[in-house]
Design an enzyme around this catalytic site. Structure first.
Site, PDB file in Angstrom:
ATOM      1  N   ASN A   1       0.851  -1.189   0.000  1.00  0.00           N
ATOM      2  CA  ASN A   1       0.000   0.000   0.000  1.00  0.00           C
ATOM      3  C   ASN A   1       0.890   1.242   0.000  1.00  0.00           C
ATOM      4  OD1 ASN A   1      -1.939   1.969   0.371  1.00  0.00           O
ATOM      5  ND2 ASN A   1      -2.386   1.420   2.486  1.00  0.00           N
TER       6      ASN A   1
ATOM      7  N   LYS B   1      -0.026   4.258  -0.227  1.00  0.00           N
ATOM      8  CA  LYS B   1      -0.712   5.393   0.402  1.00  0.00           C
ATOM      9  C   LYS B   1      -0.579   6.628  -0.497  1.00  0.00           C
ATOM     10  CE  LYS B   1      -0.162   3.221   4.865  1.00  0.00           C
ATOM     11  NZ  LYS B   1      -0.055   3.388   6.322  1.00  0.00           N
TER      12      LYS B   1
ATOM     13  N   HIS C   1      -9.389   0.570   5.338  1.00  0.00           N
ATOM     14  CA  HIS C   1      -8.124   0.914   5.990  1.00  0.00           C
ATOM     15  C   HIS C   1      -8.383   1.903   7.122  1.00  0.00           C
ATOM     16  CE1 HIS C   1      -4.039   2.342   6.669  1.00  0.00           C
ATOM     17  NE2 HIS C   1      -3.631   1.268   6.037  1.00  0.00           N
TER      18      HIS C   1
ATOM     19  N   GLU D   1      -6.896   4.418   8.176  1.00  0.00           N
ATOM     20  CA  GLU D   1      -6.739   5.841   7.859  1.00  0.00           C
ATOM     21  C   GLU D   1      -8.017   6.400   7.255  1.00  0.00           C
ATOM     22  OE1 GLU D   1      -1.981   5.180   7.324  1.00  0.00           O
ATOM     23  OE2 GLU D   1      -3.220   5.424   5.529  1.00  0.00           O
TER      24      GLU D   1
ATOM     25  N   GLU E   1      -4.718  -5.170  10.811  1.00  0.00           N
ATOM     26  CA  GLU E   1      -3.731  -4.107  11.022  1.00  0.00           C
ATOM     27  C   GLU E   1      -4.042  -3.380  12.323  1.00  0.00           C
ATOM     28  OE1 GLU E   1      -1.843  -2.401   7.169  1.00  0.00           O
ATOM     29  OE2 GLU E   1      -3.914  -1.768   7.203  1.00  0.00           O
TER      30      GLU E   1
ATOM     31  N   GLY F   1       2.685   2.501  10.759  1.00  0.00           N
ATOM     32  CA  GLY F   1       3.571   3.638  10.554  1.00  0.00           C
ATOM     33  C   GLY F   1       4.244   4.146  11.812  1.00  0.00           C
TER      34      GLY F   1
ATOM     35  N   SER G   1       3.751  -1.807  10.316  1.00  0.00           N
ATOM     36  CA  SER G   1       5.211  -1.696  10.426  1.00  0.00           C
ATOM     37  C   SER G   1       5.925  -3.010  10.096  1.00  0.00           C
ATOM     38  CB  SER G   1       5.616  -1.191  11.823  1.00  0.00           C
ATOM     39  OG  SER G   1       5.094   0.108  12.052  1.00  0.00           O
TER      40      SER G   1
END
Length: 247
Positions: A10, A12, A94, A96, A164, A170, A210
């Site tokens: 991904n 992003k 996701h 985010e 996740e 991240g 990560s």
């Protein structure tokens, strides 16, 4: 037959024509594990660039898809448009987008169903926050997110579940091998009791948060971890090492 190992990248909101072309050339020239399915998700502006230049056995995913077939939805992209462009996958749910864009479980479920009905395969992202983990609510959260999808989707054969933990995305923090395996096993148990034994045995459950070339091999040895959804590391040469983590 065992579940095929799966590695998604991904990107992003990262990359330019130059940098993404460089990543594609690196993937094209690399010796990759032939037993691993690889899918990359560049920003939507570069989907066609990726599909045109990427070796055919590597698939391309959109980072987003809307839950309507077409119409007055400025800025959105439909399953039909993706399919028409040779894009076979979409990322849905996701964290985010759940957090920043306010996408709730019901909307994620609707997007998943629309993508599947439109002929796409889906990487369905689920995961808990640090507060939820510390409150021992991890399994409650991820099964709630899955239940919303189960209410609209009965066929899970084209869904890859990406667990996740939000606190690991991240941040450099990674769920321990034991923590990841424990959650994956619970997800598989939920699939068995809620969807079917067949879905539980066949559905790939991948880990994201990560993931790096340093931790991928240990994670890949776990019985219920069927691959990875890779963020920042997918932009680096180390992505090849993660793809080859089963070698």
């Amino acid at each position: 037959m065992g579940r095929q190992f799966f590695v998604g990248g991904n990107f992003k909101m990262n990359g330019t024509i130059k940098s993404i072309t460089d990543i594609i050339q690196n993937l094209n020239n690399a010796k990759l594990d032939e037993k691993t399915e690889v899918v990359i998700a560049p920003p939507s502006l570069y989907l066609l660039l990726a599909r045109e230049h990427l070796r055919k056995e590597i698939e391309v995913a959109a980072q987003n898809v809307f839950d309507k077939p077409n119409g007055a939805f400025t800025g959105e992209i439909s399953a039909e448009q993706l399919k028409d462009s040779g894009i076979g996958w979409a990322l849905v749910g996701h964290s985010e987008r759940r957090v920043i864009m306010g996408e709730d479980d019901r909307f994620v479920a609707s997007k998943t169903k629309t993508a599947l009905d439109g002929g796409l395969s889906v990487i369905l992202c689920i995961g808990e926050t640090l507060e939820q983990r510390e409150g021992n609510k991890t399994i409650d959260v991820v099964t709630r997110q899955l239940k919303a999808v189960a209410e609209t989707t009965k066929d899970w054969s084209k869904i890859v579940i990406a667990y996740e933990p939000v606190w690991a995305i991240g941040t450099g923090k990674v769920a321990s091998t034991e923590q990841a395996q424990e959650v994956h096993a619970e997800i598989r148990k939920w699939l068995s009791s809620t969807i079917s034994e067949e879905a539980s045995a066949a559905t790939r459950i991948i880990y994201g948060g990560s993931v790096s070339e340093k931790n991928c091999k240990d994670l890949a040895k776990q019985s219920d971890i069927d691959g990875f959804l890779v963020g920042g590391a997918s932009l680096k040469p180390a992505f090849i090492d993660i793809i080859n983590s089963k070698l």
